[in-house]
Write an enzyme that holds these catalytic residues in place. Structure first.
Site, PDB file in Angstrom:
ATOM      1  CB  THR A 233      -0.919  -0.002   1.240  1.00  0.00           C
ATOM      2  OG1 THR A 233      -1.610  -1.251   1.280  1.00  0.00           O
ATOM      3  CG2 THR A 233      -1.916   1.129   1.207  1.00  0.00           C
TER       4      THR A 233
ATOM      5  CD  GLU B  91      -2.226  -9.575   3.365  1.00  0.00           C
ATOM      6  OE1 GLU B  91      -1.300  -9.694   2.536  1.00  0.00           O
ATOM      7  OE2 GLU B  91      -2.583  -8.488   3.826  1.00  0.00           O
TER       8      GLU B  91
ATOM      9  N   GLY C 195     -23.586  -1.422  29.615  1.00  0.00           N
ATOM     10  CA  GLY C 195     -22.586  -0.370  29.859  1.00  0.00           C
ATOM     11  C   GLY C 195     -21.189  -0.942  30.014  1.00  0.00           C
TER      12      GLY C 195
HETATM   13  C1  FAD Z   1      -3.949  -1.147  10.442  1.00  0.00           C
HETATM   14  C2  FAD Z   1      -3.618  -1.415   9.004  1.00  0.00           C
HETATM   15  C3  FAD Z   1      -2.575  -2.273   8.699  1.00  0.00           C
HETATM   16  C4  FAD Z   1      -2.213  -2.495   7.362  1.00  0.00           C
HETATM   17  N1  FAD Z   1      -1.112  -3.269   7.081  1.00  0.00           N
HETATM   18  C5  FAD Z   1      -0.640  -3.281   5.804  1.00  0.00           C
HETATM   19  C6  FAD Z   1       0.609  -3.899   5.502  1.00  0.00           C
HETATM   20  O1  FAD Z   1       1.282  -4.470   6.378  1.00  0.00           O
HETATM   21  N2  FAD Z   1       1.071  -3.848   4.225  1.00  0.00           N
HETATM   22  C7  FAD Z   1       0.369  -3.218   3.227  1.00  0.00           C
HETATM   23  O2  FAD Z   1       0.832  -3.195   2.098  1.00  0.00           O
HETATM   24  N3  FAD Z   1      -0.853  -2.643   3.478  1.00  0.00           N
HETATM   25  C8  FAD Z   1      -1.350  -2.651   4.749  1.00  0.00           C
HETATM   26  N4  FAD Z   1      -2.564  -2.035   5.011  1.00  0.00           N
HETATM   27  C9  FAD Z   1      -3.286  -1.394   3.927  1.00  0.00           C
HETATM   28  C10 FAD Z   1      -4.620  -2.012   3.542  1.00  0.00           C
HETATM   29  O3  FAD Z   1      -4.450  -3.232   2.883  1.00  0.00           O
HETATM   30  C11 FAD Z   1      -5.363  -0.958   2.707  1.00  0.00           C
HETATM   31  O4  FAD Z   1      -5.746   0.083   3.604  1.00  0.00           O
HETATM   32  C12 FAD Z   1      -6.572  -1.503   1.992  1.00  0.00           C
HETATM   33  O5  FAD Z   1      -6.193  -2.382   0.974  1.00  0.00           O
HETATM   34  C13 FAD Z   1      -7.442  -0.397   1.388  1.00  0.00           C
HETATM   35  O6  FAD Z   1      -6.682   0.495   0.632  1.00  0.00           O
HETATM   36  P1  FAD Z   1      -6.845   2.081   0.902  1.00  0.00           P
HETATM   37  O7  FAD Z   1      -6.686   2.300   2.368  1.00  0.00           O
HETATM   38  O8  FAD Z   1      -5.903   2.800   0.023  1.00  0.00           O
HETATM   39  O9  FAD Z   1      -8.328   2.430   0.528  1.00  0.00           O
HETATM   40  P2  FAD Z   1      -8.826   2.919  -0.915  1.00  0.00           P
HETATM   41  O10 FAD Z   1      -8.328   2.007  -1.957  1.00  0.00           O
HETATM   42  O11 FAD Z   1      -8.556   4.373  -1.046  1.00  0.00           O
HETATM   43  O12 FAD Z   1     -10.395   2.693  -0.770  1.00  0.00           O
HETATM   44  C14 FAD Z   1     -11.277   3.672  -0.194  1.00  0.00           C
HETATM   45  C15 FAD Z   1     -12.712   3.159  -0.356  1.00  0.00           C
HETATM   46  O13 FAD Z   1     -13.021   3.028  -1.737  1.00  0.00           O
HETATM   47  C16 FAD Z   1     -13.469   1.715  -1.992  1.00  0.00           C
HETATM   48  N5  FAD Z   1     -13.050   1.263  -3.319  1.00  0.00           N
HETATM   49  C17 FAD Z   1     -11.819   1.337  -3.877  1.00  0.00           C
HETATM   50  N6  FAD Z   1     -11.820   0.777  -5.085  1.00  0.00           N
HETATM   51  C18 FAD Z   1     -13.081   0.342  -5.323  1.00  0.00           C
HETATM   52  C19 FAD Z   1     -13.719  -0.340  -6.391  1.00  0.00           C
HETATM   53  N7  FAD Z   1     -13.049  -0.701  -7.484  1.00  0.00           N
HETATM   54  N8  FAD Z   1     -15.031  -0.628  -6.268  1.00  0.00           N
HETATM   55  C20 FAD Z   1     -15.700  -0.275  -5.156  1.00  0.00           C
HETATM   56  N9  FAD Z   1     -15.158   0.355  -4.111  1.00  0.00           N
HETATM   57  C21 FAD Z   1     -13.866   0.661  -4.189  1.00  0.00           C
HETATM   58  C22 FAD Z   1     -12.822   0.858  -0.924  1.00  0.00           C
HETATM   59  O14 FAD Z   1     -13.523  -0.364  -0.726  1.00  0.00           O
HETATM   60  C23 FAD Z   1     -12.921   1.788   0.268  1.00  0.00           C
HETATM   61  O15 FAD Z   1     -14.196   1.709   0.838  1.00  0.00           O
HETATM   62  C24 FAD Z   1      -2.960  -1.868   6.335  1.00  0.00           C
HETATM   63  C25 FAD Z   1      -4.043  -1.040   6.647  1.00  0.00           C
HETATM   64  C26 FAD Z   1      -4.358  -0.791   7.959  1.00  0.00           C
HETATM   65  C27 FAD Z   1      -5.500   0.149   8.255  1.00  0.00           C
END
Ligand code: FAD
Length: 405
Positions: A152, A268, A366
């Site tokens: 990400t 994963e 609560g």
């Molecule tokens: C605590 C935590 C730990 C994590 N650990 C890791 C890690 O170790 N390594 C790593 O690489 N990543 C990690 N992640 C990242 C995680 O995998 C991403 O946050 C996740 O894949 C979503 O990507 P984004 O946050 O960019 O959301 P976005 O892609 O910006 O999505 C935002 C919204 O749009 C929606 N959306 C996007 N595309 C579409 C579509 N085509 N159709 C419909 N809806 C859509 C999504 O479902 C979401 O609701 C972590 C995240 C968190 C919060």
């Protein structure tokens, strides 16, 4: 149909009257006695050595010695071959770990460990050269090296193909520039499995994975990110500024990183789904105890039909997700690549875990809102699963597209 189809009918009246055995150990055909023993030892370790610190680690994140200790106990390489220091077990052993680590009572710890065992090291094992396995996998199994996985980026999460981190060839080296965010274990990790773009014009064939040592010049561990839940895990924003790695840092085939990481995501998601089921089960059990003890209007609250039905609904949801996980794991174990069913299991297990945790808060009243009882924490921790490793919406899209629409 003859009445012999129903043993309960046959046995009626004799000494062998069959009665439902609700207390039977929950077994499934995928598990053997060896798995049961493993289950016992992981549970005992998690309960005795980890759970007593769970509150403290919410504040401090869990310490690195957890990896060292789990390495000593053989828990970090359950399904890796003995020649690399693993236990030589099957995939179901990893499921057992994902299920029993919930007894550490720390979603953040479970996630940090799962990133190491089931997300960052599997690509090293499957795609790595012998030299890479010796250098990264062997110490990871011992708990001497900690790993993280970088997919990400600030501008690309769901859309993995939109990542911008670039690796450019320069003689015998590659030069990497870019940033990664939300990286679990990112602050403590010794190395990262990094997804980069090596040929922006080649579409899905323009991605390459790298194994990057986190102490190289140009690797910057930026701020520790604050989160809703999973507080015991460390979550990093990372920058890569002119990081030079040798040609043999490429993991797998150059240009095939996108396919490699899509493969990684299946494991994963499945292991995440197993963790959701186990987390929901533990929350259910804790709440059941509470409902038997807490009284209102002169009786235990569990004796109100409304509350009893809440437990019935929760148990049914948990069981449905569990069966999806086990059956899908069995197919995975048998060499299939059941992307649709993994997506379904991940979607369903993540959803029901949040629903169960929410209902458990409700049943606690609560007390459920108070930190002391820990159910609010389960809800906060579980909420991540509907986002991480592919959101609900992405899972629905994968499932829908698999039908050719
Ligand atoms: C605590 C935590 C730990 C994590 N650990 C890791 C890690 O170790 N390594 C790593 O690489 N990543 C990690 N992640 C990242 C995680 O995998 C991403 O946050 C996740 O894949 C979503 O990507 P984004 O946050 O960019 O959301 P976005 O892609 O910006 O999505 C935002 C919204 O749009 C929606 N959306 C996007 N595309 C579409 C579509 N085509 N159709 C419909 N809806 C859509 C999504 O479902 C979401 O609701 C972590 C995240 C968190 C919060």
């Amino acid at each position: 149909m003859s009445s012999s189809a129903s043993p309960a009918v046959d046995a009626a009246g004799s000494e062998n009257v069959l009665k439902p055995n609700f207390g039977a150990a929950r077994k499934h055909f995928i598990f053997t006695e060896e798995h049961d023993q493993l289950r016992e030892s992981i549970r005992s370790f998690a309960t005795k050595e980890l759970a007593p610190h769970s509150e403290e680690w919410e504040e401090t994140t869990f310490p690195d010695w957890v990896f060292k200790r789990m390495g000593e106990l053989g828990f970090l390489g359950l399904s890796y071959p003995e020649e690399y220091g693993g236990q030589g077990g099957d995939y179901f052993a990893n499921l057992v770990l994902a299920e029993e680590i919930v007894h550490a009572r720390s979603g953040g710890l479970a996630m940090g460990v799962a990133v190491h065992t089931d997300m960052a090291t599997p690509p090293v094992f499957l795609f790595g050269t012998e030299e890479q396995k010796q250098r990264y996998l062997v110490p990871s199994i011992k708990g001497e090296k900690i790993s993280c996985l970088g997919i990400t980026e600030p501008d690309a999460g769901s859309d993995v193909s939109g990542i911008k981190t670039r690796a450019v060839r320069d003689g015998d080296e590659w030069v990497i520039n870019g940033s990664k965010t939300y990286i679990t274990n990112g602050h403590r990790a010794d190395f990262i499995v990094l997804v980069t773009k090596t040929d922006p014009d080649a579409g899905y064939d323009g991605f390459t994975l790298f194994l990057v040592d986190m102490d190289l010049p140009g690797v910057i561990r930026e701020k520790k990110l604050e989160k809703l839940g999973m507080h015991a895990s460390d979550t990093a924003l990372l920058a890569f500024q002119d990081v030079r790695v040798p040609a043999d840092a490429v993991l797998g085939q150059e240009g095939k990183g996108f396919y490699h990481i899509m493969w990684e995501l299946q494991g994963e998601r499945l292991i995440g789904a197993a963790g959701c089921v186990a987390g929901a089960q533990r929350c259910f059990e804790q709440t059941l105890e509470y409902a038997k003890e807490r009284t209102a209007f002169g009786r235990p609250i569990g004796n109100f039909q409304v509350i009893r039905h809440k437990f019935a609904e929760m148990a049914t949801k948990i069981e449905s997700a569990r069966q999806m996980v086990y059956t899908t794991a069995w197919r995975h174990h048998n060499g299939e690549y059941p992307v649709r069913e993994i997506s379904m299991a991940k979607l369903h297990a993540s959803r029901i875990a949040v629903e169960v945790a929410d209902e458990c808060i409700q049943i606690h009243g609560g007390a459920g809102y108070m930190k002391e009882y820990g159910v609010e924490r389960v809800w906060r921790d579980m909420r991540l699963n509907r986002i991480g490793a592919g959101t609900d919406e992405i899972m629905l899209d994968v499932i829908g597209r698999s039908y050719g629409i």
